[in-house]
Design an enzyme around this catalytic site. Sequence first.
Site, PDB file in Angstrom:
ATOM      1  CE  LYS A  62      -2.128  -1.112   3.792  1.00  0.00           C
ATOM      2  NZ  LYS A  62      -1.505  -2.431   3.958  1.00  0.00           N
ATOM      3  CB  THR A  63       3.608   2.396   2.197  1.00  0.00           C
ATOM      4  OG1 THR A  63       2.790   2.252   3.353  1.00  0.00           O
ATOM      5  CG2 THR A  63       4.444   3.650   2.339  1.00  0.00           C
TER       6      THR A  63
ATOM      7  CG  ASP B  53       0.500   5.018   4.209  1.00  0.00           C
ATOM      8  OD1 ASP B  53      -0.291   4.065   4.072  1.00  0.00           O
ATOM      9  OD2 ASP B  53       1.741   4.863   4.292  1.00  0.00           O
ATOM     10  CD  GLU B  54      -0.315   2.845   8.459  1.00  0.00           C
ATOM     11  OE1 GLU B  54      -1.293   2.170   8.812  1.00  0.00           O
ATOM     12  OE2 GLU B  54       0.839   2.391   8.415  1.00  0.00           O
TER      13      GLU B  54
ATOM     14  CD  GLN C 279      -1.625  -3.299   8.987  1.00  0.00           C
ATOM     15  OE1 GLN C 279      -0.614  -2.863   9.527  1.00  0.00           O
ATOM     16  NE2 GLN C 279      -1.708  -3.463   7.685  1.00  0.00           N
TER      17      GLN C 279
ATOM     18  NE  ARG D 284       3.826  -4.182  11.052  1.00  0.00           N
ATOM     19  CZ  ARG D 284       3.333  -3.761   9.893  1.00  0.00           C
ATOM     20  NH1 ARG D 284       3.982  -2.883   9.177  1.00  0.00           N
ATOM     21  NH2 ARG D 284       2.175  -4.208   9.436  1.00  0.00           N
TER      22      ARG D 284
HETATM   23  P1  ATP Z   1       1.651  -2.064   5.960  1.00  0.00           P
HETATM   24  O1  ATP Z   1       0.214  -2.500   5.935  1.00  0.00           O
HETATM   25  O2  ATP Z   1       2.418  -2.818   6.970  1.00  0.00           O
HETATM   26  O3  ATP Z   1       1.802  -0.586   6.019  1.00  0.00           O
HETATM   27  P2  ATP Z   1       2.053  -1.929   3.112  1.00  0.00           P
HETATM   28  O4  ATP Z   1       0.845  -2.533   2.503  1.00  0.00           O
HETATM   29  O5  ATP Z   1       2.130  -0.466   3.149  1.00  0.00           O
HETATM   30  O6  ATP Z   1       2.271  -2.559   4.564  1.00  0.00           O
HETATM   31  P3  ATP Z   1       4.632  -1.796   1.888  1.00  0.00           P
HETATM   32  O7  ATP Z   1       5.379  -1.366   3.079  1.00  0.00           O
HETATM   33  O8  ATP Z   1       4.351  -0.811   0.825  1.00  0.00           O
HETATM   34  O9  ATP Z   1       3.291  -2.534   2.340  1.00  0.00           O
HETATM   35  O10 ATP Z   1       5.358  -3.042   1.227  1.00  0.00           O
HETATM   36  C1  ATP Z   1       5.803  -4.150   1.974  1.00  0.00           C
HETATM   37  C2  ATP Z   1       7.099  -4.679   1.436  1.00  0.00           C
HETATM   38  O11 ATP Z   1       6.904  -5.324   0.206  1.00  0.00           O
HETATM   39  C3  ATP Z   1       8.110  -3.577   1.184  1.00  0.00           C
HETATM   40  O12 ATP Z   1       9.394  -4.059   1.466  1.00  0.00           O
HETATM   41  C4  ATP Z   1       7.954  -3.335  -0.298  1.00  0.00           C
HETATM   42  O13 ATP Z   1       9.118  -2.788  -0.858  1.00  0.00           O
HETATM   43  C5  ATP Z   1       7.678  -4.720  -0.835  1.00  0.00           C
HETATM   44  N1  ATP Z   1       6.875  -4.731  -2.072  1.00  0.00           N
HETATM   45  C6  ATP Z   1       5.656  -4.193  -2.246  1.00  0.00           C
HETATM   46  N2  ATP Z   1       5.202  -4.408  -3.499  1.00  0.00           N
HETATM   47  C7  ATP Z   1       6.159  -5.102  -4.134  1.00  0.00           C
HETATM   48  C8  ATP Z   1       6.293  -5.650  -5.458  1.00  0.00           C
HETATM   49  N3  ATP Z   1       5.336  -5.508  -6.375  1.00  0.00           N
HETATM   50  N4  ATP Z   1       7.418  -6.312  -5.754  1.00  0.00           N
HETATM   51  C9  ATP Z   1       8.385  -6.475  -4.821  1.00  0.00           C
HETATM   52  N5  ATP Z   1       8.328  -5.993  -3.574  1.00  0.00           N
HETATM   53  C10 ATP Z   1       7.223  -5.325  -3.222  1.00  0.00           C
HETATM   54 MG    MG Z   2       2.275   0.894   4.764  1.00  0.00          MG
END
Ligand code: ATP
Ligand code: MG
Length: 723
Positions: free
Chosen positions: A35-36, A220-221, A251, A607
Amino acid sequence: MDVTPILDPLNDAQRAAVTSGNAPALVVAGAGSGKTRVLVHRIAWLCEVESVSPFSLLAVTFTNKAAAEMRARVESLLNHAVGGMWIGTFHGISHRLLRTHWQEAGLRENFQVLDSDDQLRLVKRIIQDLGLDDSKWPPKQVCGYINARKEEGLRSGRLQDQGDRTARQLIRAYVAYEQECERTGSVDFAELLLRSLELLQKNAEILAHYREKFRHILVDEFQDTNAIQYAWLKTFAGKENPVFAVGDDDQSIYGWRGARIENLQNFERDYKNTQVFRLEQNYRSTNTILSVANSLIDNNRGRMGKRLWTDGAAGEPVHLYAAFNEQDEARFVADRIKRWVEAGKTRRDDIAVLYRSNAQSRVFEEVFISQGIPYRVYGGLRFFERAEIRDALAYLRLAKNPDDDPSFERIVNVPPRGIGQRTMARVREVAVRSRITLWKAAENIQQSDLLAARAANALQQFLQLMRALEQDIQDLDLAAQIDHIIQASGLMRHHGREGNEKAESRVENLQELVVTARGFDLDNELYADMQPVDAFLVHAALEAGEGQGAQWDDCVQLMTLHAAKGLEFVLVFIVGLEEGLFPTGMSLEEPGRLEEERRLCYVGITRACQQLVFTYAESRRRYGTDSYYNSPSRFIGEMPPELVTEVRPRAMIATPVHHNLKTSLFAQDTGIRVGDSVMHAKFGKGVVLDCEGAGTSARVQVNFEQKGSKWLVLAYANLAKLA
Ligand code: ATP
Ligand code: MG
């Protein structure tokens, strides 16, 4: 134009979200699904492909740390600096608005930000002034009441007690608090948001300007926004500007602070033509970690429901360590960390110890210090919240602005200079009666005959000191100003003299403050047009809610589960998994709260990238004296037992002397003995090799015919004894 760097590192669903048109968009997806990442790439996409000016972007994150990271990631994607973009927290952005439009917002130009500690002090004093008994009206709860009303958008004037005596007193306190903030030009955290929202709602021109300016709003969040933040976003968006929000209902962990998961559900209703995107692939964690997370969160009801998968490896089993007490728990964690680092598996930076309450960090700190493991604590007594740092900043504030009453109160007798409670009571009296600031009251009183000669003299010297400070620092740069202040105020000498370890660390912290000021990065759109000192003071006030001032090299990260939101680590320890601690005792009574605790546990688990370790302590000393005997957290029982392996590094700790005693007790409770044949629903038949612990924390080691030897928590294992 080369869009490969922006689109290549994304999967199809992520790409669809990043390249979506101008409609409002909601990305609902589980932890670690990117997402981020989508948000960062969306910003890059808008700048690079849609030719949106960075000046037209408003991006909201949950912490200052996250904001800094997001900016860095966008810049590295675009390969150049992006000036002009507003990235920050709700509070940071609100603050910027109020600084720019202080007049329209009904503030004075040099208004100061009260952090939660300042606010608490003020409320304490108001409770006293109102003649209320602070054991019946605990200042923390009164603060909570005021903040909650502000978060609902309610000023004291709009509240009615409806004959309720409690409500009447709370409203009285709120009224007095608002007057006091008005008089001293102070703005607390909740006020930042409420006032900036009112500013936009009451000033059509200003609102039109910002709606024209911010063409894209990204959040975000999103699951953790509260009512006023939601209203704030909606006001900026108007009908034209699309909001792009990412979040995860599983979350949501700030319900206790007014966050509303419903905002996720309301989004589609409030923004017509919302496009909803779902991401389901997790890129962060091993399959094992993810399965543990999924099965835990399955115990919550009313979820929006999503399933995360990963094509990553199964990975290491999740480990569970039952410690004898909190010391043993910390030693175990320290030992594991050393092994990982020495084996070259990861940097210390990539290791986190997560706990439910700040107080748990102390034992870890002690053990880490004694074993020479560098660490950094987030939260707890954060750098900018330490007393000596606050004192130094209060000097700086007061030197800049003599009307700053909270700072005056704070340092008038720090270090001690003979200005006692009685003198201050007089000063306060005069200030309240004549509706003037403490500074002015002190000036007046010191020339009157209201004070004894000695007290008047002490007060006069303080006023002189402050005037001299103001003069002396005028032409210095920020770091030099702080350096001068900590010397000339006597703070440094005061702490230096004490000569014990605590005092030494205070001296080091003061020195660190100068270093922090030197490295302070003014190059942020949110500080535009501000004097460095003002920007630094605001930074300190807002930062006193999260990270430490200085970045240290390669350290193990210690923080609460709340603070870990959005972050990731190679190795994660979740410690103190005990009923009454996590989940907290209070949450056990309310299903809604218990579910929030479970989401918090889910946040913690997700995490971890490679290895996850749970610990709990059979007995724990809390508040210094009594030991509590805790049973393991119910959350452990909600995870698939085949994925959670109990570990017992016996070499590390001597078996306690009462081990045998416990074993015999244990046998009495359950009727299961070493050597018995037992049956387990999943693992089948086995023989009991060992047992320890009593009651709900009783464990058995069973050698299963098919699955080998395992330690199981008896309360959850459902073992049947075979004849
Ligand atoms: P959270 O809910 O914990 O905030 P998130 O959904 O925001 O998580 P991110 O932090 O954006 O997730 O991504 C999680 C991990 O996966 C990061 O290390 C990111 O670089 C990696 N990642 C995300 N998408 C891809 C992708 N398409 N290919 C490879 N790595 C990815
Ligand atoms: Mg995130």
